[in-house]
Motif scaffolding. Structure first.
Motif, mmCIF file in Angstrom:
data_model
loop_
_atom_site.group_PDB
_atom_site.id
_atom_site.type_symbol
_atom_site.label_atom_id
_atom_site.label_comp_id
_atom_site.label_asym_id
_atom_site.label_seq_id
_atom_site.Cartn_x
_atom_site.Cartn_y
_atom_site.Cartn_z
ATOM 1 N N LEU A 77 0.767 -1.080 -0.068
ATOM 2 C CA LEU A 77 -0.117 0.047 0.051
ATOM 3 C C LEU A 77 0.833 1.254 0.134
ATOM 4 O O LEU A 77 0.697 2.446 -0.710
ATOM 5 N N THR A 78 2.051 1.207 0.690
ATOM 6 C CA THR A 78 2.863 2.705 0.807
ATOM 7 C C THR A 78 3.467 2.715 -0.760
ATOM 8 O O THR A 78 3.643 3.730 -1.015
ATOM 9 N N ARG A 79 3.929 1.469 -0.984
ATOM 10 C CA ARG A 79 4.669 1.635 -2.429
ATOM 11 C C ARG A 79 3.686 2.161 -3.402
ATOM 12 O O ARG A 79 3.981 3.111 -4.341
ATOM 13 N N ASP A 80 2.558 1.597 -3.463
ATOM 14 C CA ASP A 80 1.457 2.112 -4.378
ATOM 15 C C ASP A 80 1.023 3.582 -4.159
ATOM 16 O O ASP A 80 0.877 4.459 -5.167
ATOM 17 N N LEU A 81 1.037 3.884 -2.845
ATOM 18 C CA LEU A 81 0.866 5.363 -2.370
ATOM 19 C C LEU A 81 1.813 6.403 -3.049
ATOM 20 O O LEU A 81 1.685 7.250 -3.559
ATOM 21 N N ASP A 82 3.210 5.871 -2.850
ATOM 22 C CA ASP A 82 4.612 6.641 -3.168
ATOM 23 C C ASP A 82 4.380 6.710 -4.757
ATOM 24 O O ASP A 82 4.717 7.784 -5.142
ATOM 25 N N LEU A 83 3.615 5.560 -5.483
ATOM 26 C CA LEU A 83 3.848 5.608 -6.844
ATOM 27 C C LEU A 83 2.672 6.654 -7.473
ATOM 28 O O LEU A 83 3.178 7.547 -8.262
ATOM 29 N N LYS A 84 1.648 6.571 -6.755
ATOM 30 C CA LYS A 84 0.580 7.504 -7.286
ATOM 31 C C LYS A 84 0.918 9.013 -6.890
ATOM 32 O O LYS A 84 0.723 9.757 -7.632
ATOM 33 N N VAL A 85 1.657 9.158 -5.812
ATOM 34 C CA VAL A 85 2.171 10.599 -5.421
ATOM 35 C C VAL A 85 3.068 10.952 -6.391
ATOM 36 O O VAL A 85 3.087 12.133 -6.913
#
Length: 236
Positions: free
Chosen positions: A173-181
């Motif tokens: 979830l953190t990786r996906d969130l970083d990627l989206k950011v």
């Protein structure tokens, strides 16, 4: 089984021992089944097996309640039948989940083997098939203790698996969130670049406009002053 509870808790009340034994058998059907459903995640992995154990649980609960209404001997036979069915069903489910490769099932499977071997040894010594010695008489206790230890190991393994899954999910979830950011930031920077370019470009000629000239004039004036170099402007 040896009459110790009746001697200490309800001396002289013979029917209490009978009903406590019957209720204990029913609880011995309900508790392992609930544990098996949860520890082996049967509702997700094997829903039919979960439904089968649920039916057995309800049957055991109904038997326990029916013991206060129907004849004791009949309900005792029914409870023993449910216990046998439950034992076989749980053992088969343990084997199936062991074949599925679910890690906690290994410990649950071994726990079932230990308890079955211990209880069977004690029963066989009681009926005279095996010699009645302290080891065979106490085999059931040894089997149950081993079962409890292996169940605890399975539970610990399951808890560690759940924690690892939560950590992996949080990391993903953190990786996906970083990627989206990053994607949103890059998209925003691109939009800002385009807006900046549009603000200093003439829409008709696509040449730089007066705003760009003013910015560049201030910048080049400072550079000429700093470098002590000449600055020329050509007006066409």
């Amino acid at each position: 089984m040896e009459g110790i509870p009746s001697a200490l808790l309800w001396p002289g009340i013979t029917w209490a021992s009978d009903y406590v034994l019957l209720l204990a058998i029913c609880l011995a059907v309900i508790s392992p089944s609930l544990f098996t459903i949860d520890i082996l995640i049967l509702r997700q992995a094997r829903p039919r097996s979960a439904r089968l154990l649920t039916i057995i649980i309800y049957a055991a609960a109904a038997t326990a309640l029916g013991s206060f209404v129907f004849p004791y001997q009949s309900m005792l036979k029914l409870a023993l039948l449910l216990a046998a069915i439950n034992l076989i069903t749980n053992f088969i489910i343990h084997i199936v989940r062991f074949i599925d490769g679910y890690p906690p099932a290994r410990y649950v499977f071994l726990a079932g083997i230990c308890s079955c071997m211990g209880i069977s040894t004690t029963i066989l010594s009681t009926v005279g098939i095996l010699p009645s010695v302290p080891l065979t008489e106490g085999a059931a206790y040894i089997g149950v203790v081993m079962m409890a230890m292996l169940y605890s190991t399975a539970l610990s393994y399951r808890m560690n698996m759940d924690r690892s899954l939560r950590e992996e999910a949080q990391l993903k979830l953190t990786r996906d969130l970083d990627l989206k950011v990053r994607e949103r930031t890059e998209a925003l920077e691109l939009v800002n670049t385009k807006l900046m370019q549009a603000s200093i470009t003439d829409g008709l000629t696509e040449l730089y406009n007066r705003r760009h000239f003013d910015d560049m004039l201030a910048q080049e004036t400072k550079r000429a002053f700093r470098d002590k170099s000449p600055l020329s402007i050509l007006l066409l």
